[in-house]
Design a protein around this motif. Structure first.
Motif, PDB file in Angstrom:
ATOM      1  N   SER A  40      17.740   2.519   4.058  1.00 21.07           N
ATOM      2  CA  SER A  40      16.502   2.093   4.712  1.00 21.07           C
ATOM      3  C   SER A  40      15.297   2.380   3.832  1.00 21.07           C
ATOM      4  CB  SER A  40      16.339   2.795   6.062  1.00 21.07           C
ATOM      5  OG  SER A  40      17.376   2.429   6.920  1.00 21.07           O
ATOM      6  N   LEU A  41      15.301   3.537   3.190  1.00 18.34           N
ATOM      7  CA  LEU A  41      14.208   3.883   2.287  1.00 18.34           C
ATOM      8  C   LEU A  41      14.148   2.895   1.119  1.00 18.34           C
ATOM      9  CD1 LEU A  41      12.116   6.162   2.297  1.00 18.34           C
ATOM     10  CD2 LEU A  41      13.582   7.378   0.707  1.00 18.34           C
ATOM     11  N   LEU A  42      15.286   2.517   0.586  1.00 17.35           N
ATOM     12  CA  LEU A  42      15.328   1.535  -0.497  1.00 17.35           C
ATOM     13  C   LEU A  42      14.793   0.186  -0.019  1.00 17.35           C
ATOM     14  CD1 LEU A  42      16.309   0.728  -3.384  1.00 17.35           C
ATOM     15  CD2 LEU A  42      18.417  -0.013  -2.255  1.00 17.35           C
ATOM     16  N   PHE A  43      15.192  -0.247   1.179  1.00 19.58           N
ATOM     17  CA  PHE A  43      14.715  -1.526   1.714  1.00 19.58           C
ATOM     18  C   PHE A  43      13.201  -1.529   1.854  1.00 19.58           C
ATOM     19  CE2 PHE A  43      18.997  -1.950   4.085  1.00 19.58           C
ATOM     20  CZ  PHE A  43      19.613  -2.408   2.923  1.00 19.58           C
ATOM     21  N   VAL A  44      12.637  -0.425   2.340  1.00 16.39           N
ATOM     22  CA  VAL A  44      11.188  -0.338   2.524  1.00 16.39           C
ATOM     23  C   VAL A  44      10.484  -0.323   1.169  1.00 16.39           C
ATOM     24  CG1 VAL A  44       9.329   1.134   3.376  1.00 16.39           C
ATOM     25  CG2 VAL A  44      11.340   0.727   4.793  1.00 16.39           C
ATOM     26  N   ALA A  45      11.036   0.376   0.186  1.00 18.49           N
ATOM     27  CA  ALA A  45      10.416   0.425  -1.139  1.00 18.49           C
ATOM     28  C   ALA A  45      10.392  -0.967  -1.776  1.00 18.49           C
ATOM     29  CB  ALA A  45      11.164   1.407  -2.039  1.00 18.49           C
ATOM     30  N   VAL A  46      11.490  -1.700  -1.685  1.00 22.35           N
ATOM     31  CA  VAL A  46      11.517  -3.054  -2.232  1.00 22.35           C
ATOM     32  C   VAL A  46      10.581  -3.962  -1.444  1.00 22.35           C
ATOM     33  CG1 VAL A  46      12.978  -5.087  -2.637  1.00 22.35           C
ATOM     34  CG2 VAL A  46      13.817  -2.807  -3.204  1.00 22.35           C
ATOM     35  N   GLY A  47      10.528  -3.799  -0.129  1.00 24.52           N
ATOM     36  CA  GLY A  47       9.595  -4.577   0.693  1.00 24.52           C
ATOM     37  C   GLY A  47       8.150  -4.297   0.324  1.00 24.52           C
ATOM     38  N   ALA A  48       7.833  -3.031   0.033  1.00 23.42           N
ATOM     39  CA  ALA A  48       6.477  -2.681  -0.394  1.00 23.42           C
ATOM     40  C   ALA A  48       6.159  -3.316  -1.742  1.00 23.42           C
ATOM     41  CB  ALA A  48       6.330  -1.162  -0.468  1.00 23.42           C
ATOM     42  N   LEU A  49       7.112  -3.286  -2.652  1.00 23.71           N
ATOM     43  CA  LEU A  49       6.904  -3.888  -3.966  1.00 23.71           C
ATOM     44  C   LEU A  49       6.685  -5.397  -3.846  1.00 23.71           C
ATOM     45  CD1 LEU A  49       6.920  -3.434  -7.055  1.00 23.71           C
ATOM     46  CD2 LEU A  49       9.347  -3.969  -6.987  1.00 23.71           C
ATOM     47  N   LEU A  50       7.512  -6.072  -3.070  1.00 23.90           N
ATOM     48  CA  LEU A  50       7.343  -7.512  -2.882  1.00 23.90           C
ATOM     49  C   LEU A  50       6.036  -7.825  -2.156  1.00 23.90           C
ATOM     50  CD1 LEU A  50      10.975  -8.535  -1.880  1.00 23.90           C
ATOM     51  CD2 LEU A  50       9.814  -8.973  -4.059  1.00 23.90           C
ATOM     52  N   GLY A  51       5.691  -7.017  -1.164  1.00 24.09           N
ATOM     53  CA  GLY A  51       4.434  -7.218  -0.452  1.00 24.09           C
ATOM     54  C   GLY A  51       3.233  -7.025  -1.360  1.00 24.09           C
ATOM     55  N   TRP A  52       3.287  -6.019  -2.217  1.00 25.97           N
ATOM     56  CA  TRP A  52       2.196  -5.788  -3.164  1.00 25.97           C
ATOM     57  C   TRP A  52       2.071  -6.967  -4.125  1.00 25.97           C
ATOM     58  CZ3 TRP A  52       2.853  -5.092  -8.501  1.00 25.97           C
ATOM     59  CH2 TRP A  52       1.693  -4.758  -9.191  1.00 25.97           C
ATOM     60  N   TRP A  53       3.207  -7.473  -4.593  1.00 26.40           N
ATOM     61  CA  TRP A  53       3.216  -8.606  -5.512  1.00 26.40           C
ATOM     62  C   TRP A  53       2.629  -9.855  -4.865  1.00 26.40           C
ATOM     63  CZ3 TRP A  53       7.196 -12.702  -5.849  1.00 26.40           C
ATOM     64  CH2 TRP A  53       7.035 -13.502  -6.981  1.00 26.40           C
ATOM     65  N   ARG A  54       2.855 -10.024  -3.561  1.00 32.14           N
ATOM     66  CA  ARG A  54       2.350 -11.200  -2.850  1.00 32.14           C
ATOM     67  C   ARG A  54       0.976 -10.961  -2.233  1.00 32.14           C
ATOM     68  NH1 ARG A  54       5.076 -15.794  -3.805  1.00 32.14           N
ATOM     69  NH2 ARG A  54       4.719 -16.531  -1.717  1.00 32.14           N
ATOM     70  N   GLY A  55       0.406  -9.773  -2.419  1.00 30.75           N
ATOM     71  CA  GLY A  55      -0.906  -9.477  -1.852  1.00 30.75           C
ATOM     72  C   GLY A  55      -0.847  -9.106  -0.381  1.00 30.75           C
TER      73      GLY A  55
END
Length: 98
Positions: A40-55
């Motif tokens: 779950s922590l990995l999923f959230v970290a990747v989601g944060a990275l993708l969200g940051w990339w997309r603004g």
């Protein structure tokens, strides 16, 4: 299936009033909680990275928390945040003119 049922019913008297909760707790002991936490922590970290990339940082985290890796698809499917062009520099400190 018989093995899982035997583990769930281990030490449980089916006629006892609290039998349901004992079976429930036995089943919860079989869940690999540490692995679920780290995934779950990995999923959230990747989601944060993708969200940051997309603004959309907060949105990326929220979708990853709710849907896990499916939330990544939601974030990637949404358009990037359009940023307005920068304002032109001001002519003077007081705006000029009377």
């Amino acid at each position: 299936m018989d093995e899982l049922l035997a583990k769930a019913m281990q030490g449980v008297d089916p006629d006892a009033p609290g039998a349901f909760w004992q079976v429930f707790l036995n089943l919860m002991r079989l869940v690999p909680w540490a692995a679920l936490f780290w995934w779950s922590l990995l999923f959230v970290a990747v989601g944060a990275l993708l969200g940051w990339w997309r603004g959309r940082l907060a949105e990326g985290v929220a979708w990853a928390v709710v849907l896990g890796p499916i939330g990544w698809i939601v974030v990637l499917a949404r358009p990037r945040v359009a940023r307005p062009p920068p304002l032109p520099p001001r002519a003077g400190r007081h705006g000029g003119g009377v």
